[in-house]
Design a protein around this motif. Structure first.
Motif, PDB file in Angstrom:
ATOM      1  N   UNK A 114       0.837  -1.201   0.000  1.00 26.29           N
ATOM      2  CA  UNK A 114       0.000   0.000   0.000  1.00 26.29           C
ATOM      3  C   UNK A 114       0.878   1.260   0.000  1.00 26.29           C
ATOM      4  N   UNK A 157       3.465  -2.169  -5.517  1.00 26.07           N
ATOM      5  CA  UNK A 157       3.304  -3.593  -5.819  1.00 26.07           C
ATOM      6  C   UNK A 157       4.650  -4.309  -5.824  1.00 26.07           C
ATOM      7  N   UNK A 208       8.026   6.183  -5.858  1.00 28.99           N
ATOM      8  CA  UNK A 208       8.214   7.573  -5.434  1.00 28.99           C
ATOM      9  C   UNK A 208       8.362   7.680  -3.917  1.00 28.99           C
ATOM     10  N   UNK A 209       9.300   8.481  -3.486  1.00 25.89           N
ATOM     11  CA  UNK A 209       9.461   8.930  -2.090  1.00 25.89           C
ATOM     12  C   UNK A 209       9.663   7.798  -1.077  1.00 25.89           C
ATOM     13  N   UNK A 210       8.712   6.881  -0.999  1.00 28.49           N
ATOM     14  CA  UNK A 210       8.819   5.784  -0.044  1.00 28.49           C
ATOM     15  C   UNK A 210       9.895   4.802  -0.529  1.00 28.49           C
ATOM     16  N   UNK A 261      -7.105   2.886   1.970  1.00 33.21           N
ATOM     17  CA  UNK A 261      -6.107   1.927   2.438  1.00 33.21           C
ATOM     18  C   UNK A 261      -6.769   0.699   3.050  1.00 33.21           C
ATOM     19  N   UNK A 304      -8.210  -1.391   0.254  1.00 34.02           N
ATOM     20  CA  UNK A 304      -7.145  -2.104  -0.452  1.00 34.02           C
ATOM     21  C   UNK A 304      -6.771  -3.374   0.323  1.00 34.02           C
ATOM     22  N   UNK A 326      -3.041   2.633   6.481  1.00 32.15           N
ATOM     23  CA  UNK A 326      -2.036   3.685   6.486  1.00 32.15           C
ATOM     24  C   UNK A 326      -2.719   4.933   5.956  1.00 32.15           C
ATOM     25  N   UNK A 383      -2.484   9.053   5.504  1.00 26.48           N
ATOM     26  CA  UNK A 383      -1.788  10.337   5.559  1.00 26.48           C
ATOM     27  C   UNK A 383      -2.785  11.473   5.341  1.00 26.48           C
ATOM     28  N   UNK A 395       6.696  13.297   5.931  1.00 32.49           N
ATOM     29  CA  UNK A 395       5.379  12.650   5.809  1.00 32.49           C
ATOM     30  C   UNK A 395       4.551  13.250   4.672  1.00 32.49           C
ATOM     31  N   UNK A 451       5.918  14.129   1.848  1.00 31.43           N
ATOM     32  CA  UNK A 451       6.471  13.408   0.684  1.00 31.43           C
ATOM     33  C   UNK A 451       5.963  11.970   0.663  1.00 31.43           C
ATOM     34  N   UNK A 452       5.911  11.345   1.851  1.00 31.36           N
ATOM     35  CA  UNK A 452       5.420   9.958   1.919  1.00 31.36           C
ATOM     36  C   UNK A 452       3.941   9.879   1.551  1.00 31.36           C
ATOM     37  N   UNK A 480       2.470  11.582  -0.761  1.00 28.78           N
ATOM     38  CA  UNK A 480       2.445  11.511  -2.226  1.00 28.78           C
ATOM     39  C   UNK A 480       2.921  10.140  -2.715  1.00 28.78           C
ATOM     40  N   UNK A 481       3.978   9.627  -2.068  1.00 28.20           N
ATOM     41  CA  UNK A 481       4.463   8.291  -2.418  1.00 28.20           C
ATOM     42  C   UNK A 481       3.403   7.232  -2.172  1.00 28.20           C
ATOM     43  N   UNK A 482       2.735   7.354  -1.024  1.00 25.20           N
ATOM     44  CA  UNK A 482       1.621   6.447  -0.700  1.00 25.20           C
ATOM     45  C   UNK A 482       0.583   6.482  -1.816  1.00 25.20           C
ATOM     46  N   UNK A 495       0.789   7.374  -4.975  1.00 23.43           N
ATOM     47  CA  UNK A 495       1.260   6.778  -6.234  1.00 23.43           C
ATOM     48  C   UNK A 495       1.321   5.251  -6.109  1.00 23.43           C
ATOM     49  N   UNK A 496       1.808   4.771  -4.951  1.00 19.92           N
ATOM     50  CA  UNK A 496       2.007   3.327  -4.801  1.00 19.92           C
ATOM     51  C   UNK A 496       0.709   2.572  -4.552  1.00 19.92           C
ATOM     52  N   UNK A 497      -0.185   3.139  -3.767  1.00 17.77           N
ATOM     53  CA  UNK A 497      -1.477   2.443  -3.557  1.00 17.77           C
ATOM     54  C   UNK A 497      -2.268   2.447  -4.863  1.00 17.77           C
ATOM     55  N   UNK A 556      -0.953   2.205  -7.888  1.00 22.59           N
ATOM     56  CA  UNK A 556      -0.373   1.126  -8.703  1.00 22.59           C
ATOM     57  C   UNK A 556      -0.785  -0.240  -8.161  1.00 22.59           C
ATOM     58  N   UNK A 557      -0.864  -0.361  -6.830  1.00 20.45           N
ATOM     59  CA  UNK A 557      -1.237  -1.639  -6.216  1.00 20.45           C
ATOM     60  C   UNK A 557      -2.709  -1.967  -6.476  1.00 20.45           C
TER      61      UNK A 557
END
Lengths: 97, 421
Positions: free
Chosen positions: A34, A38, A44-46, B326, B329, B356, B358, B404, B406-407, B409-411, B413-415, B417-418
């Motif tokens: 999450x 994946x 990004x960032x993380x 989250x 998901x 999670x 933010x 946090x 920045x995280x 935004x990362x969260x 983008x990544x969630x 994609x997931x």
């Protein structure tokens, strides 16, 4: 530091079978995606999740759990897992392609 | 014949009987209703974990506009296009995406009926319809009134309407926000909204005020938000708890007034976030209880009101888990694992669930709350003691707030994609 390494080594050998009561390593690692993306391939960032580095992952999680490694959120998350679960997480991550 | 031998033979008979069911499992058909965070994740993980399973996803929209980061659109820090997710990744993953409105579920025949009259058969069904807004829950409010007083609690046209109103508001104007009582989608959402609009006001119209008239006496991440408001926007935000008269009794969209415990308040822009319930299909299929939400088995997210049906995301009652993208998901993955096990005639795997969350106060100021959940049949879904929780109250040299942000935004983008690929 040596005690920590020994502790981590114990976890590495002990963990997986003992963790069978709880969620599997795969099920737990899937919840990481999450934030880490994946298969842990963060875009990004993380930080991305390391593969093939079981011992390193165990050590980092123990450091987070003990608040010895500075973190924004991983210290809060690591405290949720037993040492056996951390071993199972690291074991599954190590096998990811 | 010895007892042992008889047991062995009985065992072999059982195996023979079980075999056709296993063969059927490979051709199992799963239908998913709703392509939000929950439904998209369930569909993707079903295909990922077993490419042989047939997965059909029914979604009424051509693409998904996410509620996460829609408050950044309101603040002028993100575009609607930036929070719109294509369904192309799901198709590429082998999910059959059907554009249409699921209008009924025939639980006996295991079929979903679409508004155009077509039917889709299922072995297992995942219902992930999100929320419906209960406009009648606020006296004087209605779907039509949302043209004057937007809810913007489903991202898209409503988000853009509220943004346009905020842009048109003169400096020195008053923005009124009316959050609902619990439970509702995204518990910290109204307060992130207040923060990012305050951030916009501070830059562009600093004499403006924000009045939050709350049905509740406390809210998610309250200490972190209020400390941030004092530091970043001193004197701009006035939050009134329900017990102090904040609870709104009625609204008058024509007059742009809101009646609460201390009289009628006039706003230049008014955001009403009405109470909510599980999406319409969950209500019409009787998957929801009297409170409007859907009870589920916490181990599998199987409906307790129908067989072969799982309810995930905001629509479900998930113990300590908040209604969030989250959570949805994580629940999508649990439902996918449980369904594949059930189709194969195996017991459901032990679920792993986390959340999670933010929130942004400004584009460079992020805060979070997280929990990893314990799940048991008896106690349901509970937080892990002495773990999880909120961002530190006092930031250190690490620079938690900026990291946090920045995280966050990362969260996102990544969630994304997931969930959607």
């Amino acid at each position: 530091m040596r005690a920590l390494a020994a502790f981590a080594a114990t976890l590495l050998t002990a963990g997986v079978a003992a963790a069978q009561d709880g969620p599997s390593g795969q099920a737990m690692v899937q919840t990481c995606y999450v934030c880490h993306g994946p298969e842990g391939r963060s875009a990004e960032a993380v930080p991305a999740l390391l593969r093939g580095q079981k011992e390193f992952v165990v050590r980092q999680m123990i450091e987070f759990k003990a608040d010895r490694r500075p973190a924004t959120i991983m210290n809060r998350i690591a405290k949720s897992y037993s040492d056996e679960q951390i071993a199972a997480i690291a074991d599954y991550l190590a096998g990811l392609k | 014949m010895t007892a042992t031998r008889r047991a062995v033979i009985a065992g072999s008979v059982a195996v023979t009987l079980a075999a056709p069911r296993l063969a059927r499992a490979a051709a199992g058909a799963v239908v998913v209703i709703g392509a939000g965070f929950g439904g998209a994740t369930a569909a993707r993980y079903l295909k990922r974990l077993d490419p042989a399973v047939d997965v059909t996803l029914v979604e009424r929209e051509a693409s998904i506009v996410t509620c996460p980061f829609s408050n950044a659109v309101l603040g002028g820090y993100e575009t609607l296009q930036g929070i719109t997710r294509s369904l192309g990744g799901l198709k590429a993953a082998g999910v059959k995406v059907v554009r249409g409105e699921a209008s009924a579920i025939d639980l006996q025949a295991r079929r979903v009926r679409l508004a155009d009259g077509s039917r889709i058969a299922y072995d297992r069904l995942v219902v992930s319809p999100g929320i419906d807004l209960n406009f009648a829950g606020v006296a004087g409010y209605s779907e039509a009134a949302a043209a004057q007083m937007p809810h913007a609690w489903k991202a898209g046209a409503q988000t853009m309407l509220l943004r346009q109103q905020l842009e048109a508001m003169p400096d020195g104007g008053t923005f009124i926000v009316v959050p609902p009582a619990n439970p509702f989608r995204c518990p910290p959402g109204p307060y992130e909204r207040v923060s990012l609009v305050a951030s916009y006001f501070k830059a562009k119209k600093p004499k403006s005020k924000i009045l939050v008239l709350d049905a509740k006496d406390n809210f998610s991440k309250q200490g972190l938000f209020q400390a941030a408001w004092e530091a970043e926007f001193p004197g701009m935000i006035d939050w009134i708890a329900g017990k102090d008269g904040g609870k709104v009794e009625s609204v008058d969209p024509a007059a742009m007034t809101v009646k609460c415990g201390f009289g009628s308040q006039k706003g230049d822009v008014v955001n009403i976030i009405p109470p909510q319930r599980a999406g319409a299909i969950a209500q019409s299929a009787a998957l929801a209880g009297d409170n409007g939400w859907c009870p589920v088995d916490p181990m599998t997210f199987a409906s307790t009101k129908a067989t072969n049906v799982h309810v995930i995301g905001d629509a479900s009652i998930a113990g300590a888990m908040p209604k969030s993208g989250s959570s949805a998901n994580a629940q999508g993955k649990v439902a996918a694992g449980a369904i594949l096990a059930s189709l194969a005639g195996k017991p459901a795997p032990t679920p792993a669930l986390n959340n999670i969350c933010y929130s942004l106060v400004t584009p460079d100021y992020g805060i979070s709350v997280t929990d990893v959940y314990q799940v048991t049949k008896d106690k349901g879904i509970t937080t892990t003691p002495n773990a999880g929780g909120l961002s530190v109250r006092t930031p250190t040299d690490l620079g938690e707030r900026k990291l946090e942000a920045a995280f966050a935004r990362g969260w996102y983008r990544n969630i994304s994609a997931d969930s959607w690929g």
